[in-house]
Design an enzyme around this catalytic site. Structure first.
Site, short mmCIF file in Angstrom:
data_model
loop_
_atom_site.label_atom_id
_atom_site.label_comp_id
_atom_site.label_asym_id
_atom_site.label_seq_id
_atom_site.Cartn_x
_atom_site.Cartn_y
_atom_site.Cartn_z
N HIS A 40 34.53 25.16 -16.62
CA HIS A 40 34.81 24.10 -15.23
C HIS A 40 34.90 22.76 -16.25
CE1 HIS A 40 32.22 25.80 -12.00
NE2 HIS A 40 33.58 25.89 -11.55
N CYS B 284 25.83 20.10 -12.69
CA CYS B 284 26.24 21.08 -11.41
C CYS B 284 25.23 21.46 -10.49
CB CYS B 284 27.08 22.38 -12.22
SG CYS B 284 26.32 23.05 -13.27
N1 ARG Z 1 26.82 30.94 -12.32
C1 ARG Z 1 27.74 29.79 -11.84
C2 ARG Z 1 29.28 30.22 -11.90
O1 ARG Z 1 29.59 30.84 -12.83
C3 ARG Z 1 27.41 28.55 -12.67
C4 ARG Z 1 28.33 27.23 -12.11
C5 ARG Z 1 27.86 26.12 -12.77
N2 ARG Z 1 28.64 25.03 -12.25
C6 ARG Z 1 29.47 24.10 -12.93
N3 ARG Z 1 29.88 23.05 -12.28
N4 ARG Z 1 29.57 24.28 -14.18
O2 ARG Z 1 29.92 29.89 -11.00
#
Ligand code: ARG
Length: 312
Positions: free
Chosen positions: A210, A306
């Site tokens: 991300h 997040c």
């Molecule tokens: N386990 C979640 C996923 O893989 C974690 C999300 C974390 N969010 C972020 N914006 N980095 O979607």
């Protein structure tokens, strides 16, 4: 006559396109952009059902069933207190059984405000396991009187909200990450729906899946990044637009999610505990550091940024 019409149409298209993919194509400076108010509200989702139950990013490998729920709850509580201490208005939503990742509430939406109206673009989650989270957050935004917007085109693929789409501090400019969770195509529609320019950043390392894992907005002139997560073209655009770029080391960025920090006011940075090297750089640049333990959430591939959603 037919020809004339054609020419006008092409010009219109050029004027309307607000998607930027290379440093050369960026024909504006940050000062030229319209102002955007700073959000003062924070949404957080209770971690009652938080766990690692499946693997949808590299950090989750080997972590199924390893979350300590008591610790997760206390880490989350400290973060709530931290946001309140910085003067933010924290709103809390219950988690849902069967949605262990809902606690990462930066991902289900992208809120927007021009100072008068509030809108929100709902995400289209990449992984099936997370799709049901979106309707719950949408319902909550309806109660806050936000105008709800959906991405309609059939072929745009996934979009994971503020996991990948980050507002430039106090400016109507969106930085859009793509490559793992969000498709490049999603941003044309987002740019049209909100009438904002979007600078597209290509993510090239799946550990930084991300944009919020490798780019942290600090001030209008200052950003923290993990440079190796970006294609060269994308890095050039970051360096072109920010006077001050703070780089995190690979150890702190990958193991401690140093870049998944948040700076809600251009001054205070809330960050995972132990990011010694980047904290020194941040302090030298004038920021105050507030360290939080998010070890339970790192097992799922997330940290401070997040676990919250800033909105107006
Ligand atoms: N386990 C979640 C996923 O893989 C974690 C999300 C974390 N969010 C972020 N914006 N980095 O979607």
């Amino acid at each position: 006559m037919g020809e004339t019409t054609q020419v006008i149409k092409n010009e219109d298209l050029l004027v309307m396109s607000q998607i930027y993919t290379s440093a050369d194509s960026i024909d504006f400076t940050i000062k030229d952009l319209d102002e955007m108010p700073q959000p003062h509200r924070v949404l957080m989702v209770k971690p009652s059902f938080f766990d690692v139950e499946y693997v949808i990013n590299p950090h989750m490998k080997g972590q199924i069933g390893k979350v300590d729920n008591m610790r997760a709850k206390s880490e989350w509580d400290f973060l709530v207190t931290g946001f309140k201490e910085l003067g933010l208005d924290v709103q809390i939503l219950d988690g849902e059984e069967g949605l262990p990742d809902m606690v990462f509430c930066a991902n289900q939406s992208l809120p927007y405000s021009d100072g008068e109206t509030q809108k929100v673009i709902m995400s289209r989650m990449f992984a099936d396991q997370r799709k049901k989270e979106v309707a719950i957050i949408e319902k909550w935004f309806k109660q806050q009187n936000y105008e709800i917007l959906h991405l309609d085109s059939e072929n745009i693929g996934a979009f994971e909200g503020m996991g990948d789409a980050l507002w430039h501090p106090k400016k109507k400019l969106l930085w859009g990450g793509y490559g793992f969770r969000t498709s490049e195509e999603a941003y044309s529609e987002i740019s049209e729906l909100l009438d904002v320019p979007v600078i597209l950043l290509e993510l090239v390392d799946e550990r930084f899946y991300h944009l919020d894992t490798c780019m942290c907005m600090l001030r209008s002139d200052c950003v923290m990044i993990y440079p190796d997560a970006f294609s060269e073209k994308s890095l050039e655009m970051i360096y072109k637009m920010f006077g001050h770029v703070i780089e995190s080391s690979s150890y702190e960025a990958e193991k401690l999610f140093s870049v998944n920090a948040v700076c809600p006011d251009g001054k205070n940075v809330m960050i995972q505990q132990g990011c010694t090297d980047v904290n020194k750089k941040l302090r030298d640049a004038g920021f105050s550091i507030h360290e939080y333990s998010t070890y339970q959430f790192l097992k799922s591939g997330g940290s401070v940024f997040c676990m919250k959603l800033l909105y107006w």
